[in-house]
Scaffold this active site. Structure first.
Site, PDB file in Angstrom:
ATOM      1  N   ARG A  24       0.638  -1.261  -0.031  1.00 53.23           N
ATOM      2  CA  ARG A  24      -0.217  -0.170   0.296  1.00 53.23           C
ATOM      3  C   ARG A  24       0.896   1.323  -0.104  1.00 53.23           C
ATOM      4  O   ARG A  24       0.488   1.995   0.812  1.00 53.23           O
ATOM      5  CB  ARG A  24      -1.142   0.006   1.228  1.00 53.23           C
ATOM      6  CG  ARG A  24      -2.224  -0.768   1.304  1.00 53.23           C
ATOM      7  CD  ARG A  24      -3.079  -0.094   0.055  1.00 53.23           C
ATOM      8  NE  ARG A  24      -4.167  -1.703   0.299  1.00 53.23           N
ATOM      9  CZ  ARG A  24      -5.188  -1.235   0.978  1.00 53.23           C
ATOM     10  NH1 ARG A  24      -5.693  -0.945   1.925  1.00 53.23           N
ATOM     11  NH2 ARG A  24      -6.374  -2.496   0.305  1.00 53.23           N
ATOM     12  N   ARG A  28      -3.743   6.562   0.827  1.00 51.51           N
ATOM     13  CA  ARG A  28      -3.435   7.669   1.730  1.00 51.51           C
ATOM     14  C   ARG A  28      -2.769   8.769   2.697  1.00 51.51           C
ATOM     15  O   ARG A  28      -3.231   9.926   2.923  1.00 51.51           O
ATOM     16  CB  ARG A  28      -5.431   7.544   2.675  1.00 51.51           C
ATOM     17  CG  ARG A  28      -5.989   7.232   1.539  1.00 51.51           C
ATOM     18  CD  ARG A  28      -7.264   6.728   2.185  1.00 51.51           C
ATOM     19  NE  ARG A  28      -6.968   5.023   2.819  1.00 51.51           N
ATOM     20  CZ  ARG A  28      -8.238   4.709   3.288  1.00 51.51           C
ATOM     21  NH1 ARG A  28      -9.592   4.748   3.466  1.00 51.51           N
ATOM     22  NH2 ARG A  28      -7.686   3.125   3.288  1.00 51.51           N
ATOM     23  N   ARG A  37      -6.394  11.219  -5.682  1.00 51.42           N
ATOM     24  CA  ARG A  37      -7.464  10.566  -6.127  1.00 51.42           C
ATOM     25  C   ARG A  37      -8.891  11.838  -6.027  1.00 51.42           C
ATOM     26  O   ARG A  37     -10.039  11.432  -6.260  1.00 51.42           O
ATOM     27  CB  ARG A  37      -7.585   9.933  -4.992  1.00 51.42           C
ATOM     28  CG  ARG A  37      -9.100   9.231  -4.299  1.00 51.42           C
ATOM     29  CD  ARG A  37      -8.723   8.674  -2.753  1.00 51.42           C
ATOM     30  NE  ARG A  37      -9.386   7.917  -2.348  1.00 51.42           N
ATOM     31  CZ  ARG A  37     -10.699   8.201  -1.875  1.00 51.42           C
ATOM     32  NH1 ARG A  37     -11.454   9.334  -2.272  1.00 51.42           N
ATOM     33  NH2 ARG A  37     -11.626   6.892  -1.158  1.00 51.42           N
ATOM     34  N   ASP A  74      -7.054  -2.862  -7.972  1.00 53.44           N
ATOM     35  CA  ASP A  74      -7.618  -3.327  -6.700  1.00 53.44           C
ATOM     36  C   ASP A  74      -7.428  -5.187  -6.498  1.00 53.44           C
ATOM     37  O   ASP A  74      -7.940  -5.480  -7.913  1.00 53.44           O
ATOM     38  CB  ASP A  74      -9.206  -3.057  -5.228  1.00 53.44           C
ATOM     39  CG  ASP A  74      -9.097  -3.133  -4.416  1.00 53.44           C
ATOM     40  OD1 ASP A  74      -8.701  -2.213  -3.539  1.00 53.44           O
ATOM     41  OD2 ASP A  74      -9.820  -3.829  -3.876  1.00 53.44           O
ATOM     42  N   TYR A 151     -15.322 -11.683  -0.361  1.00 53.51           N
ATOM     43  CA  TYR A 151     -15.705 -10.900  -0.603  1.00 53.51           C
ATOM     44  C   TYR A 151     -16.979 -10.810  -1.616  1.00 53.51           C
ATOM     45  O   TYR A 151     -17.889 -10.210  -1.222  1.00 53.51           O
ATOM     46  CB  TYR A 151     -15.102  -9.659  -0.902  1.00 53.51           C
ATOM     47  CG  TYR A 151     -13.472  -9.397  -0.333  1.00 53.51           C
ATOM     48  CD1 TYR A 151     -13.864  -8.176   0.402  1.00 53.51           C
ATOM     49  CD2 TYR A 151     -12.602  -9.891  -0.121  1.00 53.51           C
ATOM     50  CE1 TYR A 151     -12.968  -7.257   1.306  1.00 53.51           C
ATOM     51  CE2 TYR A 151     -11.910  -9.223   0.703  1.00 53.51           C
ATOM     52  CZ  TYR A 151     -12.026  -8.159   1.441  1.00 53.51           C
ATOM     53  OH  TYR A 151     -10.821  -7.271   2.143  1.00 53.51           O
TER      54      TYR A 151
HETATM   55  O1  CP3 Z   1      -0.117  -2.385  -2.231  1.00 51.71           O
HETATM   56  C1  CP3 Z   1      -0.378  -1.149  -3.025  1.00 51.71           C
HETATM   57  O2  CP3 Z   1      -0.472  -0.185  -2.989  1.00 51.71           O
HETATM   58  C2  CP3 Z   1      -1.657  -1.777  -4.238  1.00 51.71           C
HETATM   59  C3  CP3 Z   1      -2.809  -1.244  -4.313  1.00 51.71           C
HETATM   60  C4  CP3 Z   1      -3.303  -1.747  -3.796  1.00 51.71           C
HETATM   61  C5  CP3 Z   1      -5.035  -1.841  -2.897  1.00 51.71           C
HETATM   62  N1  CP3 Z   1      -5.556  -2.339  -2.524  1.00 51.71           N
HETATM   63  C6  CP3 Z   1      -5.113  -0.635  -3.455  1.00 51.71           C
HETATM   64  C7  CP3 Z   1      -6.896   0.085  -2.336  1.00 51.71           C
HETATM   65  C8  CP3 Z   1      -3.560  -3.130  -3.344  1.00 51.71           C
HETATM   66  C9  CP3 Z   1      -2.406  -4.631  -3.488  1.00 51.71           C
HETATM   67  C10 CP3 Z   1      -4.530  -3.693  -3.242  1.00 51.71           C
HETATM   68  C11 CP3 Z   1      -4.579  -5.681  -2.795  1.00 51.71           C
HETATM   69  C12 CP3 Z   1      -6.263  -5.243  -1.893  1.00 51.71           C
HETATM   70  N2  CP3 Z   1      -7.786  -4.284  -1.709  1.00 51.71           N
HETATM   71  C13 CP3 Z   1      -6.321  -6.258  -0.484  1.00 51.71           C
HETATM   72  C14 CP3 Z   1      -5.678  -7.223  -0.555  1.00 51.71           C
HETATM   73  C15 CP3 Z   1      -4.771  -6.819   0.605  1.00 51.71           C
HETATM   74  C16 CP3 Z   1      -4.686  -6.407   2.069  1.00 51.71           C
HETATM   75  O3  CP3 Z   1      -4.187  -5.202   1.668  1.00 51.71           O
HETATM   76  O4  CP3 Z   1      -5.222  -7.366   2.847  1.00 51.71           O
HETATM   77  C17 CP3 Z   1      -7.924  -6.395  -0.334  1.00 51.71           C
HETATM   78  C18 CP3 Z   1      -7.950  -7.385   1.033  1.00 51.71           C
HETATM   79  C19 CP3 Z   1      -8.322  -5.228  -1.037  1.00 51.71           C
HETATM   80  C20 CP3 Z   1     -10.108  -4.679  -0.597  1.00 51.71           C
HETATM   81  C21 CP3 Z   1     -10.285  -3.280  -0.008  1.00 51.71           C
HETATM   82  N3  CP3 Z   1      -9.291  -2.555  -0.660  1.00 51.71           N
HETATM   83  C22 CP3 Z   1     -10.430  -3.189   0.614  1.00 51.71           C
HETATM   84  C23 CP3 Z   1     -10.610  -4.257   2.078  1.00 51.71           C
HETATM   85  C24 CP3 Z   1     -10.480  -1.785   1.079  1.00 51.71           C
HETATM   86  C25 CP3 Z   1     -10.774  -0.776   2.166  1.00 51.71           C
HETATM   87  C26 CP3 Z   1      -9.961  -0.274   2.982  1.00 51.71           C
HETATM   88  C27 CP3 Z   1      -9.582   0.843   3.357  1.00 51.71           C
HETATM   89  O5  CP3 Z   1      -8.152   0.745   3.480  1.00 51.71           O
HETATM   90  O6  CP3 Z   1      -9.606   2.127   3.018  1.00 51.71           O
HETATM   91  C28 CP3 Z   1      -9.839  -1.457  -0.364  1.00 51.71           C
HETATM   92  C29 CP3 Z   1      -9.133   0.482  -0.810  1.00 51.71           C
HETATM   93  C30 CP3 Z   1      -8.479   0.384  -0.763  1.00 51.71           C
HETATM   94  N4  CP3 Z   1      -7.581  -0.162  -1.959  1.00 51.71           N
HETATM   95  C31 CP3 Z   1      -7.231   1.235  -1.255  1.00 51.71           C
HETATM   96  C32 CP3 Z   1      -6.557   1.863  -1.600  1.00 51.71           C
HETATM   97  C33 CP3 Z   1      -5.167   2.569  -1.589  1.00 51.71           C
HETATM   98  C34 CP3 Z   1      -7.871   2.860   0.188  1.00 51.71           C
HETATM   99  C35 CP3 Z   1      -8.901   3.384  -1.283  1.00 51.71           C
HETATM  100  C36 CP3 Z   1      -9.081   4.862  -1.043  1.00 51.71           C
HETATM  101  O7  CP3 Z   1      -8.021   6.010  -1.479  1.00 51.71           O
HETATM  102  O8  CP3 Z   1     -10.012   5.779   0.324  1.00 51.71           O
END
Ligand code: CP3
Length: 342
Positions: A24, A28, A37, A74, A151
């Site tokens: 990640r 943010r 964003r 994602d 999910y």
């Molecule tokens: O690692 C990276 O920077 C690459 C991008 C990436 C994202 N999500 C961007 C993201 C990767 C590899 C993921 C994987 C992901 N997404 C997983 C597996 C890894 C983990 O964290 O366990 C899972 C379970 C998801 C599903 C997901 N996406 C959730 C549960 C959420 C909401 C939680 C949150 O942090 O808000 C997301 C959103 C998400 N994916 C964000 C980002 C940068 C936040 C979105 C925002 O800008 O509001």
């Protein structure tokens, strides 16, 4: 040109200074991410806008000089491409229209039909391939089938994946068919990512830890093994990282059982244990508690150095045990890199 440090590590090479990137790392906690964003409108629009998705992927590379860039996307875009409705509730997380019946499953697209939706993601990779510094490795990724299925079945994130475990118990045929569909679609998706420029791919099984006993073999190990075998057949030599998060004792043997070149460790396992039991089979990555990126200070430095030391006898990529959180201090990333490289 010298081989990239991340690729050396995944080949098993021991390096005096481990390469580093953070899960990640585009997110943010960075003001420039929040600005891009906002420009995109929302998170999903950002994922599907190749120029802006490439821009946020590059932001942490410019700011910190990480050894790898991970595609900004994602894990839930793949089920969306299969026909599952997906949206994000502000401040809550992902929502999907649940699929739990044979009828629901029958309405989804075929594995080979995901590319139309996902074409912008491949475009992002093509831009990154052009724009990344020559020493930076480009990582593509997908969710592992169990995590993605959890999910799709629940329609949201669930702390213990209870709805997915319930479907597995009550209608194993439908559950297994959903896992198989996601497995096949994941091969198509990751293969297309490689053709578009990904040099390494990573499989995120964030919820592997709630699979017990034979379920772990059937739904964490077996799908990963199938995906890895199919990808390596299509792309000989492709390095693959598996992340069976919270697998605990089951981290041992995971690389051998799945064919993964590297295994990502969460922060619940001991680094000394993992060095003895997991790193013997190949490269390890991860393990630093993401909370330290908020806390900073002397403990961030001492913990980072302890992990570097613990894994110094084998192939190692420095990373966190899970994603960096929105409340992390970007200055702590500089401190971490200094501790690892300095
Ligand atoms: O690692 C990276 O920077 C690459 C991008 C990436 C994202 N999500 C961007 C993201 C990767 C590899 C993921 C994987 C992901 N997404 C997983 C597996 C890894 C983990 O964290 O366990 C899972 C379970 C998801 C599903 C997901 N996406 C959730 C549960 C959420 C909401 C939680 C949150 O942090 O808000 C997301 C959103 C998400 N994916 C964000 C980002 C940068 C936040 C979105 C925002 O800008 O509001």
């Amino acid at each position: 040109m010298a081989e990239k440090t991340i690729l050396k590590a995944l080949r098993g090479e021991v390096q005096a200074v481990p390469p580093i990137w953070l899960m990640r790392q585009a997110g943010r906690y960075l003001p420039e991410y929040r600005a891009t964003r906002a420009q995109a409108g929302d998170f999903l629009k950002l994922c599907y806008n190749p120029e802006l998705a490439a821009e946020v992927t590059l932001q942490p590379i410019r700011r910190f000089g990480f050894d790898a860039a991970i595609l900004f996307a994602d894990i839930l875009l793949l089920p969306q491409a299969l026909g599952v409705d997906l949206w994000f509730e502000t401040g809550e997380g992902p929502r999907l229209t649940p699929v739990t019946t044979p009828q629901g499953l029958a309405q989804l697209r075929a594995p080979g039909d995901v590319h139309e939706t996902l074409a912008p993601i491949y475009e992002t990779l093509k831009i990154l391939k052009r724009e990344l510094p020559s020493e930076t490795t480009l990582i593509g990724f997908a969710g592992a089938p169990w995590t993605v299925a959890s999910y799709v079945i629940a329609g949201r994130g669930t702390p213990g994946q209870e709805p997915a475990h319930a479907l597995k118990a009550q209608d194993r045929a439908t559950f297994a068919a959903l896992v198989d569909l996601i497995t096949e679609a994941t091969v198509e998706y990751l293969s297309a990512q490689v053709l578009a420029g990904a040099e390494v791919v990573k499989l995120f099984d964030s919820w592997a830890g709630t699979l017990q006993g034979a379920d772990f073999d059937d739904f964490a190990v077996a799908p990963a093994r199938k995906i890895i075998a199919a990808l390596k057949e299509r792309h000989p030599g492709l390095p693959i990282i598996a992340f069976p998060r919270e697998a605990g004792a089951r981290y041992k043997g995971f690389a051998r059982a799945t064919g993964a070149d590297g295994v990502a460790l969460d922060n619940s396992v001991s680094a000394d244990w993992a060095a003895a039991e997991v790193q013997v089979d190949g490269c390890v990555q991860g393990n630093l508690d993401p909370k330290l990126m908020v806390e900073g200070g002397a403990r961030l430095v001492s913990e980072a150095k302890r992990i570097v030391r613990a894994f110094s006898g084998g192939a190692h990529i420095f990373n966190l045990g899970h994603g960096i959180t929105p409340d992390a201090d970007p200055d702590n990333v500089h401190r971490l890199i200094e501790a690892v490289r300095g």
